[in-house]
Design an enzyme around this catalytic site. Structure first.
Site, PDB file in Angstrom:
ATOM      1  N   THR A 165      23.747  28.472  -2.441  1.00  0.00           N
ATOM      2  CA  THR A 165      24.373  29.051  -1.234  1.00  0.00           C
ATOM      3  C   THR A 165      23.314  29.852  -0.475  1.00  0.00           C
ATOM      4  O   THR A 165      22.198  30.050  -0.964  1.00  0.00           O
ATOM      5  CB  THR A 165      25.514  30.033  -1.590  1.00  0.00           C
ATOM      6  OG1 THR A 165      24.925  31.182  -2.217  1.00  0.00           O
ATOM      7  CG2 THR A 165      26.548  29.419  -2.503  1.00  0.00           C
ATOM      8  N   TYR A 187      22.908  45.049  -9.061  1.00  0.00           N
ATOM      9  CA  TYR A 187      23.754  43.848  -8.943  1.00  0.00           C
ATOM     10  C   TYR A 187      24.431  43.536 -10.278  1.00  0.00           C
ATOM     11  O   TYR A 187      25.652  43.344 -10.350  1.00  0.00           O
ATOM     12  CB  TYR A 187      22.897  42.663  -8.476  1.00  0.00           C
ATOM     13  CG  TYR A 187      23.683  41.394  -8.275  1.00  0.00           C
ATOM     14  CD1 TYR A 187      24.440  41.197  -7.120  1.00  0.00           C
ATOM     15  CD2 TYR A 187      23.680  40.390  -9.236  1.00  0.00           C
ATOM     16  CE1 TYR A 187      25.170  40.034  -6.929  1.00  0.00           C
ATOM     17  CE2 TYR A 187      24.410  39.225  -9.059  1.00  0.00           C
ATOM     18  CZ  TYR A 187      25.155  39.045  -7.905  1.00  0.00           C
ATOM     19  OH  TYR A 187      25.877  37.901  -7.721  1.00  0.00           O
ATOM     20  N   ASP A 237      36.571  37.777   6.007  1.00  0.00           N
ATOM     21  CA  ASP A 237      35.127  38.013   5.923  1.00  0.00           C
ATOM     22  C   ASP A 237      34.742  39.090   6.926  1.00  0.00           C
ATOM     23  O   ASP A 237      35.412  39.316   7.927  1.00  0.00           O
ATOM     24  CB  ASP A 237      34.343  36.724   6.207  1.00  0.00           C
ATOM     25  CG  ASP A 237      32.962  36.726   5.557  1.00  0.00           C
ATOM     26  OD1 ASP A 237      32.779  36.036   4.540  1.00  0.00           O
ATOM     27  OD2 ASP A 237      32.067  37.438   6.077  1.00  0.00           O
ATOM     28  N   ASP A 289      36.611  44.036   6.517  1.00  0.00           N
ATOM     29  CA  ASP A 289      35.633  44.534   5.549  1.00  0.00           C
ATOM     30  C   ASP A 289      36.411  44.874   4.279  1.00  0.00           C
ATOM     31  O   ASP A 289      37.325  45.708   4.309  1.00  0.00           O
ATOM     32  CB  ASP A 289      34.959  45.789   6.134  1.00  0.00           C
ATOM     33  CG  ASP A 289      33.908  46.388   5.219  1.00  0.00           C
ATOM     34  OD1 ASP A 289      33.920  46.083   4.010  1.00  0.00           O
ATOM     35  OD2 ASP A 289      33.083  47.169   5.717  1.00  0.00           O
TER      36      ASP A 289
END
Ligand SMILES: NC(=O)c1ccc[n+]([C@@H]2O[C@H](COP(=O)([O-])OP(=O)(O)OC[C@H]3O[C@@H](n4cnc5c(N)ncnc54)[C@H](O)[C@@H]3O)[C@@H](O)[C@H]2O)c1
Length: 265
Positions: free
Chosen positions: A194, A159, A41, A67
């Site tokens: 989330t 997106y 992460d 990354d």
């Protein structure tokens, strides 16, 4: 620790975006099922904390800050995983970012580029970095797209386009790696409880996914045939299936885990 059976016998799996949300749920579920897991992460503290939480629960998990858009960093993350676990059997690419709701005419080009860079290029870079190791073990890849890979959503052009591309990239990878015995499939989640979706609901104006869905997470419920949002573990269960030998003859598919949303078009 919940006993979910032993689908894995120590197979090493690398999960990007593993410090939170679905990625963490996937790490927890796979490690509980016998996999050894490296979570990767962007946030160094968050990834080490998440790994420590799972280690405290007796799970074989390491944290690796990286990354996913950085080729050298991802090569190093794969190398670190192999150094710790000896090989790599599975890759899950759960790292991703959302789009602030905006009509395509208004979206800043820099934001468009950032979303493509993280969601699409980051997935590509992670897959390429892991491929030699996955070929060596005849392993499996699970990418993470979205229901928006299949159907347009208001004010989500960057997106949704990035996620449609992730689905198609997965098919390309599946085709090009089929002869090497490596499978690649794409998980397409619906709205899942989330931090990402909570932030979208908190900060976006009308038009996030659909104007009438603005407000609390509960407001997504009427649009979902099965009548609830997904929990991260719903997505983790599907990812586990796609990574495991139970899906040995499945490659190149998009699996919609969305409570029936995609059947509505
Ligand atoms: N939550 C939903 O409703 C939903 C629905 C469909 C698809 N998705 C997709 O599922 C995936 C996981 O989403 P989530 O809801 O768990 O989000 P999340 O924000 O809770 O977790 C995403 C993680 O990815 C990490 N990340 C972001 N950019 C990164 C980078 N460049 N390199 C490494 N790590 C990076 C973040 O730090 C974070 O820990 C994302 O790809 C998202 O687009 C989410």
């Amino acid at each position: 620790m919940t006993d979910k059976g032993s689908k894995f016998a120590g197979e090493p799996v690398l999960i990007t975006g593993g410090a939170g949300g679905m990625g963490e749920a996937m790490a927890r579920r796979l490690a509980t099922s016998g996999a050894r897991v490296a979570i990767v992460d962007l946030k160094p503290d968050a990834v080490m904390d998440a790994a420590a939480r799972m280690q405290d629960d007796g799970l074989d998990v390491i944290g690796v800050p990286a990354d996913t858009t950085d080729e050298d960093a991802m090569a190093a993350a794969v190398a670190e995983t192999v150094r710790n676990f000896g090989s790599l059997y599975g890759l899950i690419t759960a790292a991703g970012i959302r789009q602030t709701a905006a009509r395509f005419t208004d979206i800043e080009l820099t934001l468009w580029r950032t979303i493509m860079e993280v969601n699409l290029t980051g997935t590509f870079v992670a897959i390429r970095a892991a491929t030699p190791e996955l070929v060596a073990t005849k392993g499996a890849i699970v990418t993470v797209a979205s229901v928006t890979a299949a159907a347009a959503r208001m004010n989500q052009s960057a997106y949704a386009t990035s996620k449609a591309a992730v689905l198609h990239l997965t098919k390309q990878v599946a085709l090009e790696l089929a002869g090497s015995g490596v499978r690649a499939n794409c998980l397409c989640p619906g709205v899942t409880s989330t931090a990402m979706i909570e932030q979208a609901v908190r900060t976006d104006g009308p038009g996030v996914l659909d104007a009438k869905l603005k407000g609390s997470l509960e407001q997504f419920r009427p649009g979902i045939p099965l009548g609830r949002l997904a929990e991260p573990d719903d997505q983790a269960a599907a990812a586990e299936y796609l990574l495991s030998k139970d899906s040995a003859f499945i490659t190149g598919i998009g699996l919609y885990v969305d409570g029936g949303v995609s059947m509505l078009g």
